[in-house]
Structure formats: C-alpha cells, structure tokens
Design a protein around this motif. Structure first.
Motif, PDB file in Angstrom:
ATOM      1  N   ALA A 146     -10.620   8.511  -6.407  1.00 51.50           N
ATOM      2  CA  ALA A 146     -11.610   7.348  -6.428  1.00 51.50           C
ATOM      3  C   ALA A 146     -10.438   6.306  -7.139  1.00 51.50           C
ATOM      4  O   ALA A 146     -10.499   5.110  -6.585  1.00 51.50           O
ATOM      5  CB  ALA A 146     -12.816   7.645  -7.515  1.00 51.50           C
ATOM      6  N   ARG A 147      -9.688   6.590  -7.929  1.00 50.89           N
ATOM      7  CA  ARG A 147      -8.916   5.599  -8.599  1.00 50.89           C
ATOM      8  C   ARG A 147      -7.907   5.211  -7.606  1.00 50.89           C
ATOM      9  O   ARG A 147      -7.396   3.908  -7.331  1.00 50.89           O
ATOM     10  CB  ARG A 147      -8.085   6.121  -9.691  1.00 50.89           C
ATOM     11  CG  ARG A 147      -9.031   6.277 -11.082  1.00 50.89           C
ATOM     12  CD  ARG A 147      -8.158   6.506 -12.101  1.00 50.89           C
ATOM     13  NE  ARG A 147      -7.241   7.512 -12.169  1.00 50.89           N
ATOM     14  CZ  ARG A 147      -7.395   8.676 -12.578  1.00 50.89           C
ATOM     15  NH1 ARG A 147      -8.881   9.178 -13.084  1.00 50.89           N
ATOM     16  NH2 ARG A 147      -6.627   9.734 -12.431  1.00 50.89           N
ATOM     17  N   MET A 148      -7.134   6.124  -6.727  1.00 49.83           N
ATOM     18  CA  MET A 148      -6.475   5.734  -5.684  1.00 49.83           C
ATOM     19  C   MET A 148      -6.970   4.855  -4.580  1.00 49.83           C
ATOM     20  O   MET A 148      -6.405   3.858  -4.126  1.00 49.83           O
ATOM     21  CB  MET A 148      -5.728   6.931  -5.248  1.00 49.83           C
ATOM     22  CG  MET A 148      -4.761   6.688  -3.826  1.00 49.83           C
ATOM     23  SD  MET A 148      -3.534   5.633  -4.404  1.00 49.83           S
ATOM     24  CE  MET A 148      -2.522   6.903  -5.477  1.00 49.83           C
ATOM     25  N   VAL A 149      -8.313   5.229  -4.183  1.00 52.52           N
ATOM     26  CA  VAL A 149      -8.883   4.386  -3.121  1.00 52.52           C
ATOM     27  C   VAL A 149      -9.132   2.980  -3.639  1.00 52.52           C
ATOM     28  O   VAL A 149      -8.808   1.781  -3.075  1.00 52.52           O
ATOM     29  CB  VAL A 149     -10.316   5.108  -2.919  1.00 52.52           C
ATOM     30  CG1 VAL A 149     -11.256   4.000  -2.035  1.00 52.52           C
ATOM     31  CG2 VAL A 149      -9.989   6.349  -2.047  1.00 52.52           C
ATOM     32  N   ARG A 150      -9.509   2.746  -4.971  1.00 51.77           N
ATOM     33  CA  ARG A 150      -9.668   1.471  -5.512  1.00 51.77           C
ATOM     34  C   ARG A 150      -8.410   0.636  -5.536  1.00 51.77           C
ATOM     35  O   ARG A 150      -8.259  -0.427  -5.249  1.00 51.77           O
ATOM     36  CB  ARG A 150     -10.293   1.493  -7.086  1.00 51.77           C
ATOM     37  CG  ARG A 150     -11.570   1.971  -6.933  1.00 51.77           C
ATOM     38  CD  ARG A 150     -12.337   1.804  -8.388  1.00 51.77           C
ATOM     39  NE  ARG A 150     -11.541   2.329  -9.606  1.00 51.77           N
ATOM     40  CZ  ARG A 150     -12.092   3.609  -9.811  1.00 51.77           C
ATOM     41  NH1 ARG A 150     -12.972   4.281  -9.280  1.00 51.77           N
ATOM     42  NH2 ARG A 150     -11.287   4.250 -10.898  1.00 51.77           N
ATOM     43  N   ASN A 151      -7.120   1.342  -5.935  1.00 48.43           N
ATOM     44  CA  ASN A 151      -6.011   0.677  -5.925  1.00 48.43           C
ATOM     45  C   ASN A 151      -5.740   0.324  -4.634  1.00 48.43           C
ATOM     46  O   ASN A 151      -4.911  -0.797  -4.334  1.00 48.43           O
ATOM     47  CB  ASN A 151      -4.941   1.688  -6.548  1.00 48.43           C
ATOM     48  CG  ASN A 151      -4.954   2.049  -7.921  1.00 48.43           C
ATOM     49  OD1 ASN A 151      -5.984   1.214  -8.603  1.00 48.43           O
ATOM     50  ND2 ASN A 151      -4.361   3.085  -8.632  1.00 48.43           N
ATOM     51  N   LEU A 152      -5.668   0.998  -3.677  1.00 51.94           N
ATOM     52  CA  LEU A 152      -5.314   0.975  -2.318  1.00 51.94           C
ATOM     53  C   LEU A 152      -5.997  -0.281  -1.745  1.00 51.94           C
ATOM     54  O   LEU A 152      -5.819  -0.898  -0.845  1.00 51.94           O
ATOM     55  CB  LEU A 152      -5.474   2.019  -1.275  1.00 51.94           C
ATOM     56  CG  LEU A 152      -4.413   2.986  -1.548  1.00 51.94           C
ATOM     57  CD1 LEU A 152      -4.770   4.426  -0.941  1.00 51.94           C
ATOM     58  CD2 LEU A 152      -2.885   2.439  -1.203  1.00 51.94           C
ATOM     59  N   MET A 155       0.838  -1.130  -0.127  1.00 50.41           N
ATOM     60  CA  MET A 155       0.074  -0.004  -0.158  1.00 50.41           C
ATOM     61  C   MET A 155       1.007   1.277  -0.029  1.00 50.41           C
ATOM     62  O   MET A 155       0.724   2.390  -0.626  1.00 50.41           O
ATOM     63  CB  MET A 155      -0.970   0.022   1.138  1.00 50.41           C
ATOM     64  CG  MET A 155      -1.928  -1.223   0.983  1.00 50.41           C
ATOM     65  SD  MET A 155      -3.154  -1.207   2.410  1.00 50.41           S
ATOM     66  CE  MET A 155      -4.404   0.044   1.928  1.00 50.41           C
ATOM     67  N   LYS A 156       2.148   1.100   0.822  1.00 55.31           N
ATOM     68  CA  LYS A 156       3.161   2.281   0.777  1.00 55.31           C
ATOM     69  C   LYS A 156       3.449   2.587  -0.837  1.00 55.31           C
ATOM     70  O   LYS A 156       3.434   3.666  -1.157  1.00 55.31           O
ATOM     71  CB  LYS A 156       4.198   1.925   1.609  1.00 55.31           C
ATOM     72  CG  LYS A 156       3.860   2.246   3.039  1.00 55.31           C
ATOM     73  CD  LYS A 156       4.935   2.094   3.971  1.00 55.31           C
ATOM     74  CE  LYS A 156       4.539   2.198   5.491  1.00 55.31           C
ATOM     75  NZ  LYS A 156       5.702   2.205   6.556  1.00 55.31           N
ATOM     76  N   ASN A 157       3.853   1.570  -1.514  1.00 55.69           N
ATOM     77  CA  ASN A 157       4.353   1.612  -2.943  1.00 55.69           C
ATOM     78  C   ASN A 157       3.233   2.212  -3.684  1.00 55.69           C
ATOM     79  O   ASN A 157       3.534   2.976  -4.493  1.00 55.69           O
ATOM     80  CB  ASN A 157       4.702   0.253  -3.267  1.00 55.69           C
ATOM     81  CG  ASN A 157       5.884  -0.275  -2.674  1.00 55.69           C
ATOM     82  OD1 ASN A 157       6.759   0.352  -1.822  1.00 55.69           O
ATOM     83  ND2 ASN A 157       6.289  -1.544  -2.755  1.00 55.69           N
ATOM     84  N   GLU A 158       1.925   1.729  -3.234  1.00 57.61           N
ATOM     85  CA  GLU A 158       0.935   2.315  -4.143  1.00 57.61           C
ATOM     86  C   GLU A 158       0.877   3.733  -4.097  1.00 57.61           C
ATOM     87  O   GLU A 158       0.476   4.525  -5.027  1.00 57.61           O
ATOM     88  CB  GLU A 158      -0.341   1.581  -3.992  1.00 57.61           C
ATOM     89  CG  GLU A 158      -1.693   1.722  -4.863  1.00 57.61           C
ATOM     90  CD  GLU A 158      -1.365   1.582  -6.389  1.00 57.61           C
ATOM     91  OE1 GLU A 158      -1.639   2.052  -7.275  1.00 57.61           O
ATOM     92  OE2 GLU A 158      -0.639   0.115  -6.268  1.00 57.61           O
ATOM     93  N   LEU A 159       0.947   4.205  -2.866  1.00 61.41           N
ATOM     94  CA  LEU A 159       0.913   5.700  -2.527  1.00 61.41           C
ATOM     95  C   LEU A 159       1.956   6.459  -3.281  1.00 61.41           C
ATOM     96  O   LEU A 159       1.878   7.423  -3.988  1.00 61.41           O
ATOM     97  CB  LEU A 159       0.771   5.830  -1.137  1.00 61.41           C
ATOM     98  CG  LEU A 159      -0.517   5.827  -0.457  1.00 61.41           C
ATOM     99  CD1 LEU A 159      -0.226   5.967   1.139  1.00 61.41           C
ATOM    100  CD2 LEU A 159      -1.427   6.852  -0.661  1.00 61.41           C
ATOM    101  N   VAL A 160       3.185   5.842  -3.176  1.00 61.24           N
ATOM    102  CA  VAL A 160       4.384   6.614  -3.896  1.00 61.24           C
ATOM    103  C   VAL A 160       4.104   6.586  -5.474  1.00 61.24           C
ATOM    104  O   VAL A 160       4.358   7.418  -6.170  1.00 61.24           O
ATOM    105  CB  VAL A 160       5.596   5.994  -3.575  1.00 61.24           C
ATOM    106  CG1 VAL A 160       6.930   6.328  -4.384  1.00 61.24           C
ATOM    107  CG2 VAL A 160       5.878   5.913  -2.096  1.00 61.24           C
TER     108      VAL A 160
END
Length: 361
Positions: A181-187, A162-167
């Motif tokens: 919304a895309r970031m929430v789905r990814n996380l 999840m940290k990698n996804e945020l970066v």
C-alpha cells in the motif's frame, strides 16, 4: 491617459474570461490524470505483489525488479499512458492558447476606446475592429513549438521518477500488504507529479499567449498609446497575487516591452494606456486615472491578510522602512524559459536593508 472605471471593468471581465479558459484546462487535465491512474493502478499493484514475493521478505534488488515480467508490463503501460496524457496536454494547451489569444487581441480596441473622450470612440473601434486571424494562429503555433522544444516529453521524467521509486523500495517488515500500500501511494505521487508539471506548463503558456496577443493588439493602436500598465489582481482573498506582482502593479512600460513577465502561472495582464487627451488633440478636461494604487490597497488590508501575502519578516521590513516597495520584485533568468519577475527572498531583503543602513550611518 486616464484609465477609467470602464477600462477597469473591461480588464476585469477579460481576466475572468481568460481565467475560465485556464480553469477549464486544469479541470480537464486533472480528470484525465485521475482516470489514467485508475486504469494503470491494477497493473501496478500486481507488479508490486510479484516483487514482494521475489524478495523473500526483503525488497528485491534492482536486477530482480527490472527482470520481473509484471514490472516490465506495468512500466510499459505507465509509459504509454503518460505519452497519451502528454499528447492530450499539448493539444488542449494549443487550443486554449488560441482562445486566450483571440480574447486578448479583440479586447484592445475596447480598452483603448474606454480611455478616450466621448464621441471619438466609435471611429476608433471601427478603425481597429478587424484583427488578422493569422496573428492568433501564429501565437498558437509558437505555443506548441515552445512546449515541444523546451518542456517535452513530460512522460519520460515521470517514468524515470517511478523507476527510481521502485528501486528505492520500502521496508517490508512483517506486513507485506502494508508495504504494498505504501509503495502504491509513492508511485501514485510520482505519476501525479507529471500532472503538476503539465498544469504548470499549460497555465503558463496559455497566459503568455494571451499577453502576446494583447501586445500585438496594442501595437495596432500605437499612434494613440503611451505604453502599457502592469495590472494584477489586488485581491488577497484569492491568494493568487504574490508580493512582486503587488509591487509591479501600476508601473508603466513602453509598448515595445513584452510582458508582464511575471512568474510561471502568473495571471497579471497588460492594460493599454493612452496618451494624454491634449497630446491627442482633444481640448477638453481629462478625468483622473482610476487604476488602484497597490500600496494604498495593501495598507488597508487586515493584518492577517497582509501577513499572508508578505510573510511576517518581509512585512516587518516594509513597515519599518528598512526596505522599499520597489525592493520586492527580482528579475530571474531561467534556462529554456523567458526572464520573469518573482518575489525577492527575505535574506536578500535583509542584506539590502543592512547595506542601506550602513550607508546612512
């Protein structure tokens, strides 16, 4: 040494009972993960909103992300939540493993008795009817130890992802709301990746505990057993039985051999096989063995089901005789886990077929 209709009925009942235990754990863990995400997503959304503001139209830098108070708060909450889920997975798996082990060890007397002449089974059941509770406890403890030593903690891996996804971020563009919304789905996908790993772990360890208990129960009947039979579910409609397990079904193994060592989450079982009635001193005709022949069952399936099980190319190689049924399984070694059989890749089967054709030329 005949596996009878009664043997098969007992084995099927046992399969359903163990499957029910596995399915109950699957439902419970899935519900726990869904409920946990519903609790943390509010903090996640708030953190993403703050990051979008920090970036001034662009996704912020790594330094900005991990200095954000809301990001720190969200990641702390996620880590605590995943730790709690990991602990729950361990506890539920250990309990379920003990239940599956109890079923495995207690069923062996009936499975053996079903293969012996009428009149001898009562004495056999009485002789082996009592099993030691400490055997079940030992199997459950080993299950918990394996989880801790080799597969834990699941929370660290999921949090890192999840940290990698945020970066990695998102393309903000002109619509921050869509970006959020895309970031929430990814996380959410990375958070639920922990669920996938937990389910794989729980199912595999529960089923292995059941097989270990069956092995212990069969050892107690060793004086009347010739070995055990690899027994899988020859039912294509459930989509659970892979080509390797189809090929291994019906093979006989010595009691001292652990198994079946099928792939992770595999539901194959070991069915005890008695010595011949003549070897056991019974001077009566023995009935035929009724365990289904996997190849015969497979050949009777409709074309689409055969393709669904094997894949088009693998099926063509089988039908042409370029490969054999026995070529399908492949023994694999996995670090921090036991050896297991899986289906051999098509490219390797094609190589085997080519080598065989070359030798024949």
């Amino acid at each position: 040494m005949a596996i009878t209709a009664e043997t098969l009925a007992i084995a099927e009942r046992l399969r359903r009972q163990v499957g029910s235990i596995v399915d109950d754990v699957t439902r419970s863990l899935t519900a726990a993960w869904v409920g946990a995400w519903d609790q943390v997503v509010v903090e996640v959304i708030a953190a993403i909103g703050e990051l979008l503001q920090l970036g001034d139209g662009k996704w912020p830098t790594r330094r900005q992300i991990f200095r954000s108070a809301r990001t720190i708060s969200a990641l702390d909450l996620i880590g605590q939540t995943l730790d709690r889920l990991a602990t729950a997975t361990l506890a539920q798996t250990a309990v379920a493993a003990a239940q599956a082990a109890r079923l495995g060890i207690e069923a062996q007397g009936d499975l053996v008795a079903s293969q012996l002449p009428y009149g001898s089974t009562r004495a056999l059941a009485a002789k082996y009817g009592v099993q030691q509770a400490d055997t079940i406890d030992a199997i459950a403890r080993r299950t918990a130890e394996r989880i801790n030593a080799k597969h834990w903690p699941l929370s660290d891996e999921a949090t890192r992802r999840m940290k990698n996804e945020l970066v990695r971020g998102v393309v903000v563009g002109d619509n921050p709301r869509e970006a959020a919304a895309r970031m929430v789905r990814n996380l959410e996908g990375e958070f639920n990746g922990g669920l996938g790993r937990a389910l794989n772990l729980a199912r595999t360890e529960i089923l292995d505990s059941h097989r270990a208990a069956a092995e212990a129960g069969q050892e107690a009947h060793g004086d009347v057993l010739a070995g055990w039979v690899w027994h899988c579910e020859l039912n294509s409609s459930r989509g659970r039985t892979c080509p390797a397990c189809w090929a291994l079904h019906g093979t006989v193994h010595p009691l001292s051999e652990p198994g079946p060592i099928d792939h992770q989450q595999g539901r194959c079982s070991r069915t005890p096989k008695t010595k011949s009635w003549a070897d056991l001193g019974f001077d009566v005709p023995e009935p035929p063995d009724l365990i289904p022949n996997a190849r015969e069952v497979f050949d009777l399936l409709p074309e689409d089901e055969q393709v669904a099980i094997m894949g088009r190319r693998r099926l063509d190689l089988l039908r042409s005789g370029e490969i054999e049924w026995e070529d399908l399984p492949q023994l694999r070694t996995t670090p921090d886990w036991r050896d297991s059989y899986g289906v051999r890749p098509v490219k390797d089967l094609e190589r085997i077929a080519a080598e065989r054709a070359h030798r024949a030329a």
